[in-house]
Write a protein that holds these residues in place. Structure first.
Motif, PDB file in Angstrom:
ATOM      1  N   THR A  93      10.512   7.786   0.777  1.00 20.86           N
ATOM      2  CA  THR A  93      10.066   7.012  -0.379  1.00 20.86           C
ATOM      3  C   THR A  93       8.542   7.019  -0.423  1.00 20.86           C
ATOM      4  O   THR A  93       7.878   7.324   0.585  1.00 20.86           O
ATOM      5  N   VAL A  94       8.000   6.662  -1.563  1.00 23.02           N
ATOM      6  CA  VAL A  94       6.547   6.554  -1.704  1.00 23.02           C
ATOM      7  C   VAL A  94       6.023   5.483  -0.744  1.00 23.02           C
ATOM      8  O   VAL A  94       4.951   5.639  -0.153  1.00 23.02           O
ATOM      9  N   MET A  95       6.778   4.417  -0.524  1.00 26.23           N
ATOM     10  CA  MET A  95       6.396   3.377   0.429  1.00 26.23           C
ATOM     11  C   MET A  95       6.311   3.946   1.842  1.00 26.23           C
ATOM     12  O   MET A  95       5.365   3.672   2.579  1.00 26.23           O
TER      13      MET A  95
ATOM     14  N   ILE B 297      -0.445  -1.329   1.002  1.00 24.41           N
ATOM     15  CA  ILE B 297       1.009  -1.309   0.866  1.00 24.41           C
ATOM     16  C   ILE B 297       1.552  -1.996   2.114  1.00 24.41           C
ATOM     17  O   ILE B 297       1.570  -1.409   3.199  1.00 24.41           O
ATOM     18  N   GLU B 298       1.957  -3.245   1.973  1.00 20.92           N
ATOM     19  CA  GLU B 298       2.379  -4.025   3.135  1.00 20.92           C
ATOM     20  C   GLU B 298       3.835  -3.780   3.520  1.00 20.92           C
ATOM     21  O   GLU B 298       4.163  -3.736   4.693  1.00 20.92           O
ATOM     22  N   ALA B 299       4.709  -3.653   2.537  1.00 22.76           N
ATOM     23  CA  ALA B 299       6.121  -3.328   2.779  1.00 22.76           C
ATOM     24  C   ALA B 299       6.766  -4.281   3.780  1.00 22.76           C
ATOM     25  O   ALA B 299       7.391  -3.859   4.740  1.00 22.76           O
ATOM     26  N   ASP B 300       6.621  -5.568   3.546  1.00 21.11           N
ATOM     27  CA  ASP B 300       7.132  -6.592   4.466  1.00 21.11           C
ATOM     28  C   ASP B 300       8.626  -6.472   4.732  1.00 21.11           C
ATOM     29  O   ASP B 300       9.083  -6.746   5.838  1.00 21.11           O
ATOM     30  N   CYS B 301       9.400  -6.057   3.746  1.00 24.04           N
ATOM     31  CA  CYS B 301      10.857  -5.997   3.932  1.00 24.04           C
ATOM     32  C   CYS B 301      11.314  -4.644   4.469  1.00 24.04           C
ATOM     33  O   CYS B 301      12.508  -4.443   4.673  1.00 24.04           O
ATOM     34  N   GLY B 302      10.394  -3.729   4.686  1.00 29.88           N
ATOM     35  CA  GLY B 302      10.749  -2.437   5.249  1.00 29.88           C
ATOM     36  C   GLY B 302      11.436  -1.490   4.289  1.00 29.88           C
ATOM     37  O   GLY B 302      12.018  -0.488   4.699  1.00 29.88           O
TER      38      GLY B 302
ATOM     39  N   CYS C 229      13.927  -3.536  -0.819  1.00 30.23           N
ATOM     40  CA  CYS C 229      13.783  -4.100  -2.172  1.00 30.23           C
ATOM     41  C   CYS C 229      14.046  -5.604  -2.145  1.00 30.23           C
ATOM     42  O   CYS C 229      14.733  -6.149  -3.005  1.00 30.23           O
ATOM     43  N   ALA C 230      13.491  -6.265  -1.106  1.00 32.95           N
ATOM     44  CA  ALA C 230      13.676  -7.705  -0.947  1.00 32.95           C
ATOM     45  C   ALA C 230      12.346  -8.452  -0.977  1.00 32.95           C
ATOM     46  O   ALA C 230      12.288  -9.628  -0.630  1.00 32.95           O
ATOM     47  N   CYS C 231      11.282  -7.757  -1.372  1.00 32.59           N
ATOM     48  CA  CYS C 231       9.971  -8.399  -1.535  1.00 32.59           C
ATOM     49  C   CYS C 231       9.228  -7.587  -2.598  1.00 32.59           C
ATOM     50  O   CYS C 231       9.799  -6.682  -3.181  1.00 32.59           O
TER      51      CYS C 231
END
Length: 107
Positions: free
Chosen positions: A23-25, A36-41, A44-46
């Motif tokens: 993914t781009v993340m 890009i913090e991506a807290d939920c890994g 798609c939960a944040c």
């Protein structure tokens, strides 16, 4: 491999090469792109992987699904046309050259 350009709020650019299927993340995370913090890994939960897609790319991406639309309500200053969650954009060879702009902050 696709090249993706991440543009920080201050204008700093990060060009990374990413393999199809990620993914781009994941591209941002694996290349230590700040903003890009991506807290939920990637679940798609944040909304901490929120970006603004460059206008010329908006219609070239797959449409947002309902869950992404819902999570964007929690993003910092979402733009109805350009905001996306990077965890929901799968990299393909067709995304070579994609440009995304990061918001001032993630919430």
């Amino acid at each position: 491999m696709a090249k993706i350009t991440f543009v920080e709020h201050n204008g700093t650019e990060h060009v990374v090469e990413v393999a199809a299927g990620l993914t781009v993340m994941e591209a941002a995370r694996d290349n230590n792109v700040p903003g890009i913090e991506a807290d939920c890994g990637g679940a798609c939960a944040c909304s901490t992987c929120h970006v603004y897609v460059a206008p010329e790319w908006v219609d070239r991406l797959p449409p947002k699904e309902a869950m992404e639309e819902d999570m964007l309500d929690f993003a910092w200053q979402p733009d109805p046309a350009r905001s996306r969650l990077t965890c929901q954009i799968k990299v393909t060879d067709e995304l070579d050259g994609l440009v995304v702009h990061m918001p001032e902050k993630q919430i």
